[in-house]
Design an enzyme around this catalytic site. Structure first.
Site, PDB file in Angstrom:
ATOM      1  N   SER B 156      28.067  21.552  12.508  1.00 41.41           N
ATOM      2  CA  SER B 156      27.913  21.945  13.906  1.00 41.41           C
ATOM      3  C   SER B 156      28.650  23.272  14.160  1.00 41.41           C
ATOM      4  O   SER B 156      28.430  24.245  13.445  1.00 41.41           O
ATOM      5  CB  SER B 156      28.481  20.810  14.767  1.00 41.41           C
ATOM      6  OG  SER B 156      28.037  20.888  16.067  1.00 41.41           O
ATOM      7  N   ASP B 321      18.516  14.579  14.500  1.00 39.86           N
ATOM      8  CA  ASP B 321      19.398  15.434  15.300  1.00 39.86           C
ATOM      9  C   ASP B 321      18.542  16.255  16.256  1.00 39.86           C
ATOM     10  O   ASP B 321      17.804  17.133  15.831  1.00 39.86           O
ATOM     11  CB  ASP B 321      20.196  16.353  14.362  1.00 39.86           C
ATOM     12  CG  ASP B 321      21.219  17.218  15.091  1.00 39.86           C
ATOM     13  OD1 ASP B 321      21.224  17.222  16.338  1.00 39.86           O
ATOM     14  OD2 ASP B 321      22.007  17.877  14.399  1.00 39.86           O
ATOM     15  N   HIS B 354      22.847  13.899  15.801  1.00 35.70           N
ATOM     16  CA  HIS B 354      23.731  14.993  15.398  1.00 35.70           C
ATOM     17  C   HIS B 354      24.981  14.478  14.676  1.00 35.70           C
ATOM     18  O   HIS B 354      25.465  15.092  13.728  1.00 35.70           O
ATOM     19  CB  HIS B 354      24.123  15.785  16.646  1.00 35.70           C
ATOM     20  CG  HIS B 354      24.909  17.024  16.379  1.00 35.70           C
ATOM     21  ND1 HIS B 354      24.456  18.013  15.551  1.00 35.70           N
ATOM     22  CD2 HIS B 354      26.128  17.428  16.817  1.00 35.70           C
ATOM     23  CE1 HIS B 354      25.358  18.988  15.507  1.00 35.70           C
ATOM     24  NE2 HIS B 354      26.385  18.648  16.255  1.00 35.70           N
TER      25      HIS B 354
END
Lengths: 197, 409
Positions: B156, B321, B354
């Protein structure tokens, strides 16, 4: 597809690819071909594979692999980015065969395709006897096969004309030996090299 | 089979590095002096070639692996990935976890005392960017005597830092692990971030960011921000599977109290987060996400932006995600291919959304391990001593997925 057969087309492919070429290997499996080309010819490039096990095996073999579905196209790759784009024993399993050939011609200066020749005499014999062929190059039962678009050497020649590919080299092999006499009848594995017209 | 304890880096102690050389920030301001808190695991080898830097995501910190002596339950946020025999194998690699500037876990940030005023920085802490973080991390590497990192890894926002490392310091990084990341946020991402920020700044206890002086914490705003974030870090399928429409009591209560299990879960997660995280840090981190766009100066051409990079890249995304979808990772891959960079890309089929990048997905850990093993081979660190360990368990004995609650963006 048996491993020994795979090696026969790999040998031929390797002989066509010069040192330091940029290569894209579509449906690279465990990356054996690219790993070999990198070791012997210092070839650089990527394998493309959809199967997670193949992607993992390719990484383990030290091959740069990109997990992609060939059916959705090769938009990850730009026009003419590669010297060679290889599709080894994968063509027959593609849904959109024509599209993938167009894409190969777009991203590569030359394309190499290998596929089991459906016109091989043993295959014809199986059909004549009322059965779908099962052989070394087509080792699957009809109800359990990834192969959906089988073709003969002549069929592929016709498709090359349709997609605007000029055939540069065309070999048919059986058991590792090149077949020069009546190849569409006597050869079980076809290997084509082509470029855009 | 090794127990979780045996397969951990064990008890760890954070360290602090102080820097007196001013850091000029992208925002135009200067941090005259600052401190970075970090942890290390494994042993730096003689030629200092085996270091891997772990960059944290939005709510992360330096405590990546192991536990604290006085708090054995405080296990590092990537402990399942980093440790002896794990995907990032500390028997061979020297791993560094760092808390970013602007953070609230010890590195200089809004809660730190501003020497100029003797008060916490609060709202006065300058906005920091991914580029600033990478610059400060490079100075920490100087301090540790590490000229070239074997790898920089992050998920991320952490993946964005890994990407930036390859651009800013191409000579100092061999491999970048860019996981569940994007080359820049989408409009929708920025929108979510702003809703989260608005929840915080509109909390009456926020006091323009100087709530410390008022002895207050904008806990309600922070809780809302986290609740929103949490939803976006998980997949719809996973939420449905985990909570469905289950209610606490029988039938509907026809009021606005906690009724559905998902409400209970989110409020609990939000409260827990608001107790340990700083509101100003949340604002700073989300802004850093919004601003990240390395291609901006190249007219949007990411390949051009990545042109200086010399690293090998491992890029991974997760099928479920939707906050950082696979298509965003493919943008990075496309740019790297166009620039003739070395890149491997894995699109991991995982149901968790995610947060999958923090969880014990067997295939995911296997492929990170395989890539990391190649990095180890490249610098002559030898091969893995035993079976791959995922979480606390050797691979042969893994059955299905384990998992813990994740930390998100």
């Amino acid at each position: 597809m048996s491993p020994s057969q795979q090696r026969y087309d790999f040998e031929l492919i390797s002989s066509w690819i010069p040192e330091n070429a940029r290569v894209l290997d579509l449906g690279c499996g465990d990356g054996t071909l690219l790993a070999g080309l990198a070791a012997t010819q210092r070839v650089v490039g990527y394998g493309v594979e959809i199967d997670p096990a193949g992607v993992l095996a390719s990484v383990a073999n030290g091959v740069d692999v990109i997990q992609l579905d060939l059916e959705t196209g090769l938009s990850t790759f730009g026009d003419g980015e590669f010297d060679f784009v290889i599709l080894s024993q994968t063509l027959q399993a593609m849904k959109n065969t024509e599209k993938v050939l167009h894409e190969m011609l777009r991203v590569g200066r030359q394309g190499i395709v290998t596929f089991p020749n459906f016109g091989y005499w043993k295959h014809r014999l199986d059909i004549a006897m009322g059965h779908m062929p099962v052989s070394k190059t087509l080792p699957y039962q009809w109800y359990d096969t990834p192969n959906i678009h089988l073709c003969t050497v002549k069929d592929f020649e016709d498709l090359c004309v349709k997609v605007g590919a000029e055939i540069l080299d065309e070999r048919v092999i059986t058991g590792g030996r090149q077949v020069n006499f009546m190849p569409n009848l006597l050869g079980d594995l076809a290997v084509f090299r082509f470029k855009r017209k | 089979m090794g127990t979780s304890e045996q397969r951990s880096v064990g008890a760890v102690t954070p360290q602090k590095a102080g820097f007196l050389e001013p850091l000029i920030l992208k925002a135009g301001k200067t941090l005259a002096a600052y401190e970075l808190v970090y942890e290390t695991y494994g042993t730096l080898n003689a030629d200092r070639s085996n270091a891997i830097l772990v960059c944290h995501a939005l709510s992360g910190g330096h405590h990546v692996a192991g536990h604290y002596v006085d708090d054995p339950k405080k296990i590092g946020w990537w402990d399942n990935m980093i440790g002896p025999g794990k995907a990032i194998d500390t028997d061979r690699f020297f791993v560094i976890g760092v808390n970013n500037l602007g953070g609230c876990h010890g590195s200089t940030g809004p809660t730190s005392i501003d020497r100029a005023t003797g008060q916490p920085y609060g709202a006065g802490f300058p906005l920091v960017t991914v580029e600033d973080w990478v610059a400060s991390q490079a100075r920490l590497m100087d301090r540790l005597g590490i000229e070239k990192l074997a790898g920089v890894i992050g998920g991320s926002l952490g993946g964005m830092q890994a990407l930036q490392w390859t651009i800013t310091y191409p000579e100092r990084i061999r491999h970048a692990f860019v996981i569940a990341a994007a080359p820049k946020l989408s409009t929708q991402n920025i929108a979510f971030n702003d809703v989260a920020r608005q929840a915080i700044v509109q909390d009456p206890d926020f006091h323009g960011g100087n709530f410390y002086a008022h002895g207050k914490v904008p806990a309600r705003g922070l809780k809302l921000a986290r609740m929103l974030g949490h939803i976006t870090y998980l997949s719809e399928d996973l939420l449905g599977e985990k909570f469905g429409r289950e209610t606490k009591g029988e039938g509907y209560a026809f009021n606005y109290d906690v009724e559905f299990e998902i409400e209970s879960y989110l409020r609990y997660q939000g409260d827990k987060f608001a107790q340990v995280f700083d509101a100003n840090t949340y604002l700073i981190m989300t802004k850093a996400l919004d601003y990240f766009d390395p291609a901006k100066e190249s007219g949007g051409d990411l390949a051009k932006a990545l042109a200086p990079a010399k690293a090998g890249f491992f890029v991974a995304s997760f099928s479920s995600d939707w906050r950082f979808p696979a298509a965003r990772s493919r943008e990075i891959v496309r740019a790297l291919v166009a620039g003739k960079k070395r890149v491997t890309y894995a699109e991991i089929d995982a149901p968790h959304g995610h947060d999958a990048f923090l969880l014990d997905d067997v295939h995911y850990h296997k492929i990170v391990a395989a890539y990391a093993d190649n990095v180890a081979a490249e610098i002559g660190l030898g091969s893995r001593a035993g079976a791959l360990v995922i979480g606390g368990t050797e691979l042969e004995e893994m059955k299905g997925y384990g998992g813990k609650e994740g930390g998100g963006e």
